[in-house]
Design a protein around this motif. Structure first.
Motif, PDB file in Angstrom:
ATOM      1  N   LEU A  26      20.818 -69.376  63.865  1.00  0.00           N
ATOM      2  CA  LEU A  26      21.240 -70.781  63.783  1.00  0.00           C
ATOM      3  C   LEU A  26      20.151 -71.661  63.185  1.00  0.00           C
ATOM      4  CD1 LEU A  26      23.123 -71.257  67.174  1.00  0.00           C
ATOM      5  CD2 LEU A  26      24.101 -71.202  64.877  1.00  0.00           C
ATOM      6  N   ALA A  27      18.923 -71.469  63.620  1.00  0.00           N
ATOM      7  CA  ALA A  27      17.824 -72.296  63.120  1.00  0.00           C
ATOM      8  C   ALA A  27      17.609 -72.082  61.626  1.00  0.00           C
ATOM      9  CB  ALA A  27      16.549 -71.983  63.886  1.00  0.00           C
ATOM     10  N   MET A  28      17.598 -70.826  61.193  1.00  0.00           N
ATOM     11  CA  MET A  28      17.366 -70.559  59.770  1.00  0.00           C
ATOM     12  C   MET A  28      18.518 -71.055  58.906  1.00  0.00           C
ATOM     13  SD  MET A  28      15.361 -66.918  59.519  1.00  0.00           S
ATOM     14  CE  MET A  28      16.229 -65.974  60.761  1.00  0.00           C
ATOM     15  N   LEU A  29      19.750 -70.918  59.393  1.00  0.00           N
ATOM     16  CA  LEU A  29      20.887 -71.423  58.621  1.00  0.00           C
ATOM     17  C   LEU A  29      20.865 -72.942  58.515  1.00  0.00           C
ATOM     18  CD1 LEU A  29      23.805 -69.134  59.827  1.00  0.00           C
ATOM     19  CD2 LEU A  29      22.808 -69.234  57.530  1.00  0.00           C
ATOM     20  N   LEU A  30      20.504 -73.608  59.608  1.00  0.00           N
ATOM     21  CA  LEU A  30      20.452 -75.071  59.575  1.00  0.00           C
ATOM     22  C   LEU A  30      19.297 -75.584  58.722  1.00  0.00           C
ATOM     23  CD1 LEU A  30      21.313 -75.925  63.287  1.00  0.00           C
ATOM     24  CD2 LEU A  30      22.742 -76.306  61.260  1.00  0.00           C
ATOM     25  N   LEU A  31      18.152 -74.913  58.792  1.00  0.00           N
ATOM     26  CA  LEU A  31      16.993 -75.364  58.023  1.00  0.00           C
ATOM     27  C   LEU A  31      17.128 -75.065  56.535  1.00  0.00           C
ATOM     28  CD1 LEU A  31      14.096 -74.431  60.465  1.00  0.00           C
ATOM     29  CD2 LEU A  31      14.921 -76.710  59.872  1.00  0.00           C
ATOM     30  N   SER A  32      17.723 -73.929  56.195  1.00  0.00           N
ATOM     31  CA  SER A  32      17.831 -73.561  54.781  1.00  0.00           C
ATOM     32  C   SER A  32      19.019 -74.223  54.094  1.00  0.00           C
ATOM     33  CB  SER A  32      17.961 -72.046  54.639  1.00  0.00           C
ATOM     34  OG  SER A  32      19.214 -71.621  55.124  1.00  0.00           O
ATOM     35  N   GLN A  33      20.016 -74.592  54.850  1.00  0.00           N
ATOM     36  CA  GLN A  33      21.236 -75.204  54.329  1.00  0.00           C
ATOM     37  C   GLN A  33      21.863 -74.361  53.214  1.00  0.00           C
ATOM     38  OE1 GLN A  33      20.250 -79.211  53.239  1.00  0.00           O
ATOM     39  NE2 GLN A  33      20.012 -79.867  55.352  1.00  0.00           N
TER      40      GLN A  33
END
Length: 78
Positions: free
Chosen positions: A21-28
């Motif tokens: 979740l964090a990587m998907l939200l940060l990388s967009q």
């Protein structure tokens, strides 16, 4: 190979979920390749976390009468 403990499964699963979740939200990212790379990275991170969780130490067993030295044995009367 020993079975994973409940703590290892819990820590590994939480790591995979939250890091994904964090990587998907940060990388967009919205491409399929980007999502795949992030998912594989999260799985690798979760496996690393699960394998580094300390294993419980085996309980020490009190010595029985057969294994105790002669000087420490308690005489039994029947």
């Amino acid at each position: 190979m020993p079975r994973p403990t409940a703590a290892q499964l819990a820590y590994g699963s939480c790591t995979v979920i939250f890091s994904t979740l964090a990587m998907l939200l940060l990388s967009q990212t919205s491409s399929g390749l980007g999502v795949t790379v992030i998912a594989l990275a999260a799985l690798a991170l979760g496996l690393l976390v699960a394998m580094t969780v300390p294993l419980p130490k085996p309980r020490s067993v009190a010595p029985s009468a057969e294994t105790a030295p002669e000087s420490e044995r308690v005489p039994t009367t029947l």
